[in-house]
Design a protein around this motif. Structure first.
Motif, PDB file in Angstrom:
ATOM      1  N   ALA A 157       0.820  -1.212   0.000  1.00  0.00           N
ATOM      2  CA  ALA A 157       0.000   0.000   0.000  1.00  0.00           C
ATOM      3  C   ALA A 157       0.852   1.260   0.000  1.00  0.00           C
ATOM      4  O   ALA A 157       0.330   2.352  -0.189  1.00  0.00           O
ATOM      5  N   ARG A 158       2.155   1.103   0.221  1.00  0.00           N
ATOM      6  CA  ARG A 158       3.047   2.257   0.289  1.00  0.00           C
ATOM      7  C   ARG A 158       4.441   1.837  -0.151  1.00  0.00           C
ATOM      8  O   ARG A 158       4.724   0.648  -0.308  1.00  0.00           O
ATOM      9  N   GLU A 159       5.311   2.816  -0.325  1.00  0.00           N
ATOM     10  CA  GLU A 159       6.689   2.538  -0.689  1.00  0.00           C
ATOM     11  C   GLU A 159       7.512   2.237   0.557  1.00  0.00           C
ATOM     12  O   GLU A 159       7.099   2.561   1.671  1.00  0.00           O
ATOM     13  N   ASP A 195       2.494   7.938  12.119  1.00  0.00           N
ATOM     14  CA  ASP A 195       3.162   6.671  11.821  1.00  0.00           C
ATOM     15  C   ASP A 195       4.071   6.207  12.945  1.00  0.00           C
ATOM     16  O   ASP A 195       4.937   5.355  12.748  1.00  0.00           O
TER      17      ASP A 195
END
Length: 338
Positions: free
Chosen positions: A118-120, A183
């Motif tokens: 879903a993300r790098e 995060d």
């Protein structure tokens, strides 16, 4: 999301060459190799035929070849060659699991989750940037990811484990402000004195203030900043890859600004960092032996254990989304001594 739905470092880019490389990641055995285009690929380390370890084989024309019967697999995990069947035979529709893989900042990152990323992957701050000096360390720790992260972000232990190297005993009280981030969580230490230790004698400028922040970034990254103002900034970032339930591979990137003397400072700074991290390896090995002997963690917490509970709670929330978080707090201030 679960803890498997993040990227983890599996190897240095330089480690993946002409031969397959075996790794363990979250208890899984995987094999890394480069395909015909030179791209890093990751497969389950298992031939579909007889479960032989593909990592014991070879790479042929960008395909990994099993050492037992010569079956070959392309980077997506599909079997493309079975020597015993002959050139004109129809191949079985067999494959082994392939993992999303990419390269960034000189590392090969693997995504062990079943869902698409879903993300790098995480980006190491200022890694290789002009004006910054960067070096790397790779260290195997006996202990869990959570225990490693707490160690890296735990200031009170440094005056005992690294006495004289990193910190010295100082009874002055300072403020520690803990902030919840999207995060992770961050601690800013205010009014912290510049300690009389080898590290601070080397790194701290003759005059000026220090801004010290520690940060946990989900699910497995610690970042420590010592900012002394323009051209004097030191960042220690560690990414923790779980090898098994009680072993962790830690990839550390240290980037710093020290004006024109950066390369000279490294001649002393790098071996000093390696010495300090070996001290952490030794103390955590003893802790791991104790945990095994006494049947697991039997921890007690005080308010100056600033991040241990936060790390556990945030990782538990990711692994089990329905679990309540009893220690969630947007911002909190305490007094602490090192």
């Amino acid at each position: 999301m679960s803890l498997s739905d993040f990227w983890y470092i599996a190897a240095l880019s330089s480690e993946i060459g002409k031969r397959p490389v075996a790794r363990r990641l979250m208890g899984e055995r995987v094999v890394l190799f480069r395909d015909e285009a030179g791209r890093a690929r990751t497969l389950e380390d298992r031939c579909a035929h007889r479960n032989m370890a593909l990592s014991r084989g070879t790479v042929v024309d960008g395909h990994i070849e099993c050492p037992y019967h010569g079956w070959r697999y392309e980077g997506g995990g599909t079997c493309v060659h079975v020597p015993s069947l002959g050139a004109s035979a129809r191949l079985p529709r067999l494959c082994v699991r392939a993992f999303a893989t990419c390269e960034r900042d000189g590392y090969v990152w693997v995504h062990p989750g079943a869902n698409a990323p879903a993300r790098e992957p995480f980006r190491f701050p200022h890694c290789g940037e002009r004006g910054w000096t960067t070096f790397r360390m790779k260290t195997r720790f006996a202990g869990t990811v959570e225990n490693c992260l707490e160690n890296f972000l735990d200031c009170p232990h440094t005056v005992h484990v690294h006495s004289g190297w990193f910190r010295t005993r100082d009874t002055r009280e300072l403020r520690a402000i803990t902030r919840e981030l999207d995060d992770g969580v961050e601690i800013e230490f205010q009014d912290e004195p510049i300690h009389k230790s080898l590290a601070f004698r080397l790194l701290a400028p003759a005059a000026g203030d220090m801004r010290h922040t520690d940060r946990f970034i989900m699910p497995n990254v610690s970042r420590v900043d010592y900012d002394f103002g323009p051209r004097h900034h030191f960042i220690i970032t560690s990414q923790c890859t779980p090898v098994s339930d009680d072993e962790t591979e830690v990839y550390t990137v240290i980037s710093y600004q020290f004006g024109r003397l950066g390369a000279l400072v490294r001649m002393v700074f790098e071996p000093m960092c390696r010495r300090i991290i070996r001290q952490d390896v030794d103390i955590m090995r003893v802790q791991a032996e104790q945990l095994r002997h006494f049947g697991g963690p039997r921890f007690k917490h005080v308010e100056t254990d600033l991040l241990g509970l936060r790390i556990q709670a945030m990782r538990r929330r990711a692994a089990h989304p329905g679990v309540a978080d009893p220690v969630r707090d947007s911002e909190r201030e305490i007094r602490i001594r090192f």
